[in-house]
Write an enzyme that holds these catalytic residues in place. Structure first.
Site, PDB file in Angstrom:
ATOM      1  N   GLU A 229       0.826  -1.213   0.000  1.00  0.00           N
ATOM      2  CA  GLU A 229       0.000   0.000   0.000  1.00  0.00           C
ATOM      3  C   GLU A 229       0.859   1.262   0.000  1.00  0.00           C
ATOM      4  O   GLU A 229       0.498   2.259  -0.612  1.00  0.00           O
ATOM      5  CB  GLU A 229      -0.965  -0.004   1.185  1.00  0.00           C
ATOM      6  CG  GLU A 229      -2.088  -1.034   1.056  1.00  0.00           C
ATOM      7  CD  GLU A 229      -2.906  -0.883  -0.217  1.00  0.00           C
ATOM      8  OE1 GLU A 229      -2.942   0.229  -0.791  1.00  0.00           O
ATOM      9  OE2 GLU A 229      -3.502  -1.872  -0.671  1.00  0.00           O
TER      10      GLU A 229
ATOM     11  N   TYR B  74      -6.265   7.142   2.977  1.00  0.00           N
ATOM     12  CA  TYR B  74      -6.315   6.001   2.075  1.00  0.00           C
ATOM     13  C   TYR B  74      -5.635   4.785   2.703  1.00  0.00           C
ATOM     14  O   TYR B  74      -6.211   3.680   2.745  1.00  0.00           O
ATOM     15  CB  TYR B  74      -5.660   6.322   0.720  1.00  0.00           C
ATOM     16  CG  TYR B  74      -5.428   5.064  -0.068  1.00  0.00           C
ATOM     17  CD1 TYR B  74      -6.461   4.482  -0.783  1.00  0.00           C
ATOM     18  CD2 TYR B  74      -4.195   4.406  -0.029  1.00  0.00           C
ATOM     19  CE1 TYR B  74      -6.284   3.279  -1.452  1.00  0.00           C
ATOM     20  CE2 TYR B  74      -4.001   3.201  -0.687  1.00  0.00           C
ATOM     21  CZ  TYR B  74      -5.050   2.652  -1.398  1.00  0.00           C
ATOM     22  OH  TYR B  74      -4.862   1.456  -2.039  1.00  0.00           O
TER      23      TYR B  74
ATOM     24  N   ASP C 156      -9.411   6.040  -3.506  1.00  0.00           N
ATOM     25  CA  ASP C 156      -8.274   6.406  -4.362  1.00  0.00           C
ATOM     26  C   ASP C 156      -8.877   6.872  -5.692  1.00  0.00           C
ATOM     27  O   ASP C 156     -10.100   7.034  -5.799  1.00  0.00           O
ATOM     28  CB  ASP C 156      -7.291   5.232  -4.525  1.00  0.00           C
ATOM     29  CG  ASP C 156      -7.836   4.140  -5.444  1.00  0.00           C
ATOM     30  OD1 ASP C 156      -9.048   4.149  -5.747  1.00  0.00           O
ATOM     31  OD2 ASP C 156      -7.046   3.283  -5.864  1.00  0.00           O
TER      32      ASP C 156
END
Ligand code: SF4
Length: 376
Positions: A52, A135, A153
């Site tokens: 991520e 996020y 996103d």
């Protein structure tokens, strides 16, 4: 596939059993269509976090080889927490946005030392980890820990914006609020990680910005933008400030050492952008008046060298989130008996061009070096 119970709840954004239908159809589609990725095929809390962080500013295809190398070099929280930061930056070198690598290392230190090698099971504590923005908290919380957290996103913004035909910029004000409300309401409580990944996957493979493939879309029947006949009108528009153009000069300072030409590289200190990275002597118009921006002035300001000649060897552009840097590149031979006196950096090295790869540096700096080498 795990079944969800059909409900008939009506909410501001969904009617009847619509929300449950969307969840079910999206998850069924994801189970069949999801792309193989190392962090999906062989998941762990650590691997999810590394992936991520890499995906925050980088496309999947680009991140893949870096992910494999990085996790081979630093296989878990402890290895990363105890690693030398220069080694971490080296492993990240070429991916850009190096702040991510530093924050990832700090997050690893916190997880290893404070939480005993396990991510905290609490959204607030998760969000407080270094480098965890909205996020990443949603992605890691839902994918690695099974918490029913939404995420947004670019792909999710577009897919959800179209599903509910959300108007206006979706990265600020009421548009952003509406988007997060829809995502919060939609996320599947039983498979939140898969649901969030399904939304992102749909945006990446089916619901493209200019040419959405609505006929094969699993949520075709529930898409309000498609029903209005013009999905591309709802593309998750965001408001961006105008891109600022910044003029820069960089210098390849050369010196012959043992019969071979070597170039000067400098390492930045530990604060500010590109901290700890290696670079050519350079300055831009934010650091010095534009009309004083010359190779001679740059070398004097940066290393107290007064070159006798400066040959223009090319120009390059580098784009960042909010600005674009236009660099003019010069080559200057080191004057005899001159000495480097660093003014802004913490270390310098004379290196042969082929050694440049070994030092952590930004993409922009690599491009400049490649440009310089082509001219030789
Ligand atoms: Fe996107 Fe079309 Fe699917 Fe709507 S129906 S989510 S516009 S691909």
């Amino acid at each position: 596939m795990q079944a969800n119970n059909e409900t008939t709840t009506t909410t501001p954004y969904f009617t009847g059993g619509e929300r449950d239908s969307i969840r079910r159809q999206l998850l069924e589609w994801y189970d069949q269509e999801k792309r193989s990725m190392p962090w999906r095929d062989n998941p762990s809390e650590y691997r999810t976090v590394v992936s991520e962080f890499m995906l925050q500013q980088t496309r999947v295809d680009t991140a893949l080889p870096y992910f494999e190398r990085f996790t081979a070099r630093f296989p878990g929280w402890r290895a990363l927490a105890e690693a030398d930061e220069q080694d971490v930056l080296n492993a990240w070198s070429g991916l850009g946005y190096y702040r991510r690598a530093r924050m990832l290392k700090r997050a690893a230190e916190t997880v290893h030392h404070k939480y005993g090698g396990k991510l905290p099971r609490d959204a607030k504590k998760l969000a407080a980890l270094p480098g965890f923005g909205e996020y990443t908290t949603g992605a890691v919380g839902s994918i690695a820990l099974g918490m029913a957290l939404p995420l947004v996103d670019g792909n999710v913004r577009r897919v959800v914006g179209r599903l509910r035909a959300l108007e206006g910029p979706l990265n600020a004000g009421p548009g952003k609020q509406a988007l997060w409300d829809v995502c919060t309401e939609m996320v599947d409580p039983e498979r939140p990680g898969d649901f969030n990944q399904a939304l992102m996957e749909l945006g990446a493979t089916v619901c493209s910005p200019q040419d959405p493939m609505c006929l094969v879309c699993p949520v075709f029947a529930h898409c309000q933008a498609r029903a209005k006949g013009d999905p591309t009108r709802y593309s998750g528009r965001i408001e961006r400030p105008p891109l600022r153009i910044v003029q820069e000069i960089a210098v390849v300072l050369t010196k012959e050492i043992k019969g071979r030409e070597q170039i000067l590289l400098l390492r930045r200190g530990e604060s500010g952008s590109f901290s700890g990275m290696w670079e050519l002597p350079r300055l831009d118009e934010r650091e010095i008046e534009e009309d004083e921006l010359t190779p001679e002035r740059v070398l004097f300001e940066v290393v107290r060298i007064r070159p006798r000649t400066a040959e223009s060897i090319g120009e390059a552009e580098s784009s960042f989130t909010h600005h674009k840097i236009k660099t003019r590149l010069f080559k200057c031979p080191m004057p005899p008996r001159a000495a480097v006196r660093r003014q802004r950096h913490v270390q310098h090295e004379w290196i042969r061009p082929e050694e440049f790869e070994k030092l952590p540096s930004s993409k922009a700096q690599r491009r400049l070096l490649e440009l310089a080498l082509k001219k030789e």
